[in-house]
Design an enzyme around this catalytic site. Structure first.
Site, PDB file in Angstrom:
ATOM      1  CE  LYS A 141      -8.430   0.718   4.085  1.00  0.00           C
ATOM      2  NZ  LYS A 141      -7.342   1.660   3.866  1.00  0.00           N
TER       3      LYS A 141
HETATM    4  N1  PMP Z   1      -1.300   1.628   5.693  1.00  0.00           N
HETATM    5  C1  PMP Z   1      -2.585   2.040   5.825  1.00  0.00           C
HETATM    6  C2  PMP Z   1      -2.811   3.067   7.121  1.00  0.00           C
HETATM    7  C3  PMP Z   1      -3.356   2.284   4.777  1.00  0.00           C
HETATM    8  O1  PMP Z   1      -4.611   3.087   5.053  1.00  0.00           O
HETATM    9  C4  PMP Z   1      -3.198   1.589   3.770  1.00  0.00           C
HETATM   10  C5  PMP Z   1      -4.359   1.503   2.380  1.00  0.00           C
HETATM   11  N2  PMP Z   1      -5.110   0.586   2.578  1.00  0.00           N
HETATM   12  C6  PMP Z   1      -2.102   0.934   3.511  1.00  0.00           C
HETATM   13  C7  PMP Z   1      -1.080   0.960   4.600  1.00  0.00           C
HETATM   14  C8  PMP Z   1      -1.844   0.006   2.183  1.00  0.00           C
HETATM   15  O2  PMP Z   1      -2.793  -1.027   2.287  1.00  0.00           O
HETATM   16  P1  PMP Z   1      -2.970  -1.654   0.799  1.00  0.00           P
HETATM   17  O3  PMP Z   1      -1.745  -2.082   0.266  1.00  0.00           O
HETATM   18  O4  PMP Z   1      -3.798  -2.943   1.221  1.00  0.00           O
HETATM   19  O5  PMP Z   1      -3.950  -0.881   0.126  1.00  0.00           O
END
Ligand code: PMP
Length: 314
Positions: free
Chosen positions: A157
């Site tokens: 991220k």
């Molecule tokens: N894709 C993106 C681009 C995101 O920013 C997120 C949010 N973190 C997700 C998918 C979902 O990931 P997670 O289940 O770890 O929150």
């Protein structure tokens, strides 16, 4: 959305007003930061706040930091202890969203990753739904394409890469949709602006693979477990064509922000009946029971903020 009273900043918990950086901060100028997004769920019966998979989130944060040659000088367990301390300061008795952010704190000009100091901050805010229509989102395909791993690694991220998500989200919202369908450069489905995507088609649960420029979502991973163990279905990871979503039986998004959100329209075409389908309805029920600590089998995913002694972060 109310604001937090505290933040973890420069190695200690301080009043939020003191958690400030300079305009010369590298991360602010060049997007050289990585972040996490985690939730804590309030269970009123037990008067407990449950962190959902905090160790997995902190492992991913450290991996994201490594991608930018940044060291987060705490173990995932130490980070969890810091977070528990912060949340106990806040005394939240409601659902909460947590934002850890590791950033290049160097103050000066010069775009690079090496030889730069970094810092870590965490703050937490009370938070309910991220999207208003969790039971029937209207998706529109963005004309922007998902950042490719050959440009910026998207399995981490990385703050700078979220300019891509922001362009995508704003474009589709200005065009009257609730959320975006984001395609890769080859035209296959990647994910939504900040959530992973699944479809139910021909009795199979299908989702794009990790090499489709998706974030390796922690809710996505949790659904692999819940769908196979509790709903008795296999998950197929394969590329998905955009038009497959037009004829899918059900489509849904998942992520820390969106939780589990049913998609009712894609590019103005109804998905199934155009209402939330049975599969996603059951999955949502199961997921919300799990995150509030009502399913004993999965309480190992939860960490109670108030019941345990914080582990020393020394
Ligand atoms: N894709 C993106 C681009 C995101 O920013 C997120 C949010 N973190 C997700 C998918 C979902 O990931 P997670 O289940 O770890 O929150």
């Amino acid at each position: 959305m109310s604001s937090p009273r505290f933040a973890f900043f420069q190695g200690k918990i301080v009043p939020i007003e003191q958690a400030k950086v300079s305009v010369m901060t590298h991360a602010l100028n060049y997007g050289t930061a990585v972040f996490g997004g985690m939730r804590a769920y309030w269970n009123a019966d037990k008067a407990e706040l449950y962190l959902f998979r905090p160790i997995d989130h902190f492992v991913r944060l450290k991996q994201s930091a490594e991608l930018l040659l940044m060291d987060v000088p705490y173990t995932p367990e130490q980070l969890r202890a810091i977070l528990v301390d912060l949340l106990r300061h806040e005394e939240y008795h409601q659902d909460t969203y947590i934002r850890p952010l590791a950033y290049k704190s160097h103050e000066g000009i010069g775009v690079r990753l090496h030889d730069l100091e970094s810092d870590l901050t965490i703050f937490a805010i009370p938070f309910g739904s991220y999207l208003e229509n969790e039971e029937g989102l209207k998706l529109g395909t963005s004309t922007w394409r998902r950042v490719d791993d050959t440009a910026i690694p998207v399995r981490g991220k990385i703050s700078g890469a979220y300019a891509n998500s922001a362009l995508i989200k704003t474009e589709v919202m200005m065009n009257g949709h609730d959320e975006a369908l984001v395609l890769n450069h080859d035209g296959h489905v990647s994910e939504a602006s900040a959530a992973n995507l699944f479809m139910l088609r021909g009795g199979k649960v299908i989702t794009p693979p990790v090499y489709a420029n998706i974030l390796e979502g922690i809710v996505r991973r949790s659904l692999f477990t819940l769908i196979t163990e509790q709903l008795g279905m296999e998950i197929v990871e394969r590329e998905i064509d955009r038009s497959e979503l037009y004829v899918a039986d059900e489509v849904f998004l998942c992520g820390t922000g969106v939780q589990i959100a049913a998609v009712s329209y894609v590019d103005h075409r109804p998905v199934g009946t155009g209402k939330m389908g049975e599969f996603v309805r059951s999955l949502r029920q199961l997921f919300f029971d799990v995150v509030r600590g009502k399913v004993p089998q999965y309480t190992e995913w939860l960490y109670p903020v108030y019941a345990r002694e914080a582990i020393s972060a020394d």
